[in-house]
Design an enzyme around this catalytic site. Sequence first.
Site, PDB file in Angstrom:
ATOM      1  N   ARG A 113       2.238  -5.105 -14.900  1.00 12.35           N
ATOM      2  CA  ARG A 113       1.124  -4.211 -14.537  1.00 12.35           C
ATOM      3  C   ARG A 113       0.439  -3.837 -15.837  1.00 12.35           C
ATOM      4  O   ARG A 113       1.058  -3.232 -16.721  1.00 12.35           O
ATOM      5  CB  ARG A 113       1.640  -2.975 -13.803  1.00 12.35           C
ATOM      6  CG  ARG A 113       0.576  -1.901 -13.664  1.00 12.35           C
ATOM      7  CD  ARG A 113       0.940  -0.802 -12.701  1.00 12.35           C
ATOM      8  NE  ARG A 113       0.871  -1.276 -11.328  1.00 12.35           N
ATOM      9  CZ  ARG A 113       0.864  -0.485 -10.258  1.00 12.35           C
ATOM     10  NH1 ARG A 113       0.915   0.824 -10.401  1.00 12.35           N
ATOM     11  NH2 ARG A 113       0.801  -1.001  -9.045  1.00 12.35           N
ATOM     12  N   HIS A 140      -5.198  -6.794  -7.484  1.00 13.60           N
ATOM     13  CA  HIS A 140      -3.890  -6.276  -7.054  1.00 13.60           C
ATOM     14  C   HIS A 140      -3.369  -7.174  -5.927  1.00 13.60           C
ATOM     15  O   HIS A 140      -3.255  -6.748  -4.767  1.00 13.60           O
ATOM     16  CB  HIS A 140      -4.052  -4.819  -6.598  1.00 13.60           C
ATOM     17  CG  HIS A 140      -2.772  -4.046  -6.527  1.00 13.60           C
ATOM     18  ND1 HIS A 140      -1.535  -4.568  -6.900  1.00 13.60           N
ATOM     19  CD2 HIS A 140      -2.516  -2.759  -6.114  1.00 13.60           C
ATOM     20  CE1 HIS A 140      -0.595  -3.657  -6.736  1.00 13.60           C
ATOM     21  NE2 HIS A 140      -1.162  -2.555  -6.257  1.00 13.60           N
ATOM     22  N   GLN A 143      -0.453  -6.199  -3.433  1.00 12.78           N
ATOM     23  CA  GLN A 143      -0.808  -5.194  -2.432  1.00 12.78           C
ATOM     24  C   GLN A 143      -1.495  -5.849  -1.232  1.00 12.78           C
ATOM     25  O   GLN A 143      -1.164  -5.551  -0.085  1.00 12.78           O
ATOM     26  CB  GLN A 143      -1.732  -4.142  -3.061  1.00 12.78           C
ATOM     27  CG  GLN A 143      -2.092  -3.025  -2.097  1.00 12.78           C
ATOM     28  CD  GLN A 143      -0.899  -2.141  -1.749  1.00 12.78           C
ATOM     29  OE1 GLN A 143      -0.227  -1.637  -2.640  1.00 12.78           O
ATOM     30  NE2 GLN A 143      -0.621  -1.963  -0.465  1.00 12.78           N
ATOM     31  N   ASP A 229      -9.494   3.381  -1.142  1.00 12.75           N
ATOM     32  CA  ASP A 229      -8.618   3.538  -2.311  1.00 12.75           C
ATOM     33  C   ASP A 229      -9.134   4.745  -3.095  1.00 12.75           C
ATOM     34  O   ASP A 229     -10.221   5.276  -2.813  1.00 12.75           O
ATOM     35  CB  ASP A 229      -8.682   2.241  -3.146  1.00 12.75           C
ATOM     36  CG  ASP A 229      -7.673   2.192  -4.294  1.00 12.75           C
ATOM     37  OD1 ASP A 229      -6.774   3.046  -4.343  1.00 12.75           O
ATOM     38  OD2 ASP A 229      -7.803   1.280  -5.136  1.00 12.75           O
ATOM     39  N   CYS A 269      -3.724   1.713  -0.109  1.00  5.08           N
ATOM     40  CA  CYS A 269      -2.607   1.172  -0.903  1.00  5.08           C
ATOM     41  C   CYS A 269      -1.707   2.274  -1.443  1.00  5.08           C
ATOM     42  O   CYS A 269      -0.559   2.009  -1.793  1.00  5.08           O
ATOM     43  CB  CYS A 269      -3.139   0.295  -2.023  1.00  5.08           C
ATOM     44  SG  CYS A 269      -4.126   1.174  -3.258  1.00  5.08           S
ATOM     45  N   ARG A 297       5.391  -3.889   1.040  1.00  5.52           N
ATOM     46  CA  ARG A 297       5.335  -4.398  -0.335  1.00  5.52           C
ATOM     47  C   ARG A 297       6.666  -5.092  -0.655  1.00  5.52           C
ATOM     48  O   ARG A 297       6.695  -6.183  -1.229  1.00  5.52           O
ATOM     49  CB  ARG A 297       5.108  -3.241  -1.323  1.00  5.52           C
ATOM     50  CG  ARG A 297       3.724  -2.636  -1.323  1.00  5.52           C
ATOM     51  CD  ARG A 297       2.679  -3.582  -1.906  1.00  5.52           C
ATOM     52  NE  ARG A 297       2.990  -3.989  -3.263  1.00  5.52           N
ATOM     53  CZ  ARG A 297       2.708  -3.301  -4.376  1.00  5.52           C
ATOM     54  NH1 ARG A 297       2.058  -2.155  -4.283  1.00  5.52           N
ATOM     55  NH2 ARG A 297       3.020  -3.763  -5.573  1.00  5.52           N
TER      56      ARG A 297
HETATM   57  N1  NVA Z   1      -7.186   1.051  -7.642  1.00  7.31           N
HETATM   58  C1  NVA Z   1      -5.980   1.781  -7.958  1.00  7.31           C
HETATM   59  C2  NVA Z   1      -4.816   1.214  -7.217  1.00  7.31           C
HETATM   60  C3  NVA Z   1      -3.511   1.927  -7.447  1.00  7.31           C
HETATM   61  C4  NVA Z   1      -2.358   1.275  -6.763  1.00  7.31           C
HETATM   62  C5  NVA Z   1      -5.730   1.752  -9.450  1.00  7.31           C
HETATM   63  O1  NVA Z   1      -5.944   0.694 -10.067  1.00  7.31           O
HETATM   64  O2  NVA Z   1      -5.355   2.784 -10.015  1.00  7.31           O
HETATM   65  N1   CP Z   2       0.011   0.773  -4.297  1.00  5.26           N
HETATM   66  C1   CP Z   2       0.652   0.717  -5.485  1.00  5.26           C
HETATM   67  O1   CP Z   2       0.606  -0.300  -6.204  1.00  5.26           O
HETATM   68  O2   CP Z   2       1.347   1.829  -5.783  1.00  5.26           O
HETATM   69  P1   CP Z   2       2.010   2.216  -7.191  1.00  5.26           P
HETATM   70  O3   CP Z   2       0.899   2.468  -8.160  1.00  5.26           O
HETATM   71  O4   CP Z   2       2.826   3.426  -6.893  1.00  5.26           O
HETATM   72  O5   CP Z   2       2.858   1.054  -7.645  1.00  5.26           O
END
Ligand code: NVA
Ligand code: CP
Length: 314
Positions: A113, A140, A143, A229, A269, A297
């Site tokens: 990540r 992502h 997800q 989101d 998500c 997930r």
């Molecule tokens: N769009 C959000 C998704 C979090 C799972 C982010 O990138 O923070």
């Molecule tokens: N939806 C998702 O990826 O959640 P986290 O940021 O908690 O991993």
Amino acid sequence: MKSGTAPLEPPLKHYLQFKDFSAEEYAYLFERAAVIKRRFKNFEKYTPLVDRTLAMIFEKASTRTRVSFEAGMYQMGGSVVHLTTGDSQLGRAEPVEDSARVISRMVDLVMIRTYEQAKLEGFAAHSRVPVINGLTDEYHPCQILADVFTFIEHRGPIEGKTVAWVGDGNNMANTWLQAAEILGFTVHLSTPGGYEVDQAVAGISNRACYKLFKNPREACRGAHLVTTDVWTSMGFEAESATRQQAFADWCVDADMMSAARPDALFMHCLPAHRGEEVAADVIDGPQSVVWDEAENRMHAQKALMEYLLLGRIG
Ligand code: NVA
Ligand code: CP
């Protein structure tokens, strides 16, 4: 060994974007996820990844991604190593290529990540083992893998259906577009001005899989699934105040849901902010499947890890 006599290695498969897999591979993965989930629910031991190790590298926060990969790997008999920017040399500017060379000599699979997709791709290019995108600024895919699996569980095939995206033109929106192009459904996109999806970043070949709507309620009209989101994704916190104003009309509420089909699902998500991108009575209401989505997930990623490490089963 003389050239020409080396055994042929299968090409290394990574999962860096949703479009890295074909519709046919997704059909296989959704079936495998269902089998793996059923076994888990029946308390059947299934440990095909004994002696395999997953390295998880987090440069941004996570709850679901960490727990789902870590629990999933242990359930399949494997182990995990958890690294963050703060507790590894990644935070002290060791080149990503060197980190990839080293880490991938010691583990069987890597999940990352991070911020730029280019960094993930730089790691993958120097990795000896498969690399999975656990979220970047651009995409992502894990997800959406779980989200489509969740849709299929509740409503059957997603092909030909309409998904309404209400909110930011972000990593989730980009990935929904890739999924629409590959799996044959349509996305109704409504974002505030200045926060549109960039088709080139989304990485889709044409506009056939989506329609743009200024009014988010219009985007929801006739949709089989409404999804949104956070207004401010990780890494964009400095824009939070400006975004609060720009996104004020992009809250999925009961009125928006009433424009969708009566049997429309709601997905997010997570993490969610009730009263911002979604009203509490929607996310906590009967059309919401957010908890199934989060649980899935793990099941979907177990199928993904099995596929990347062992190929097709059966
Ligand atoms: N769009 C959000 C998704 C979090 C799972 C982010 O990138 O923070
Ligand atoms: N939806 C998702 O990826 O959640 P986290 O940021 O908690 O991993």
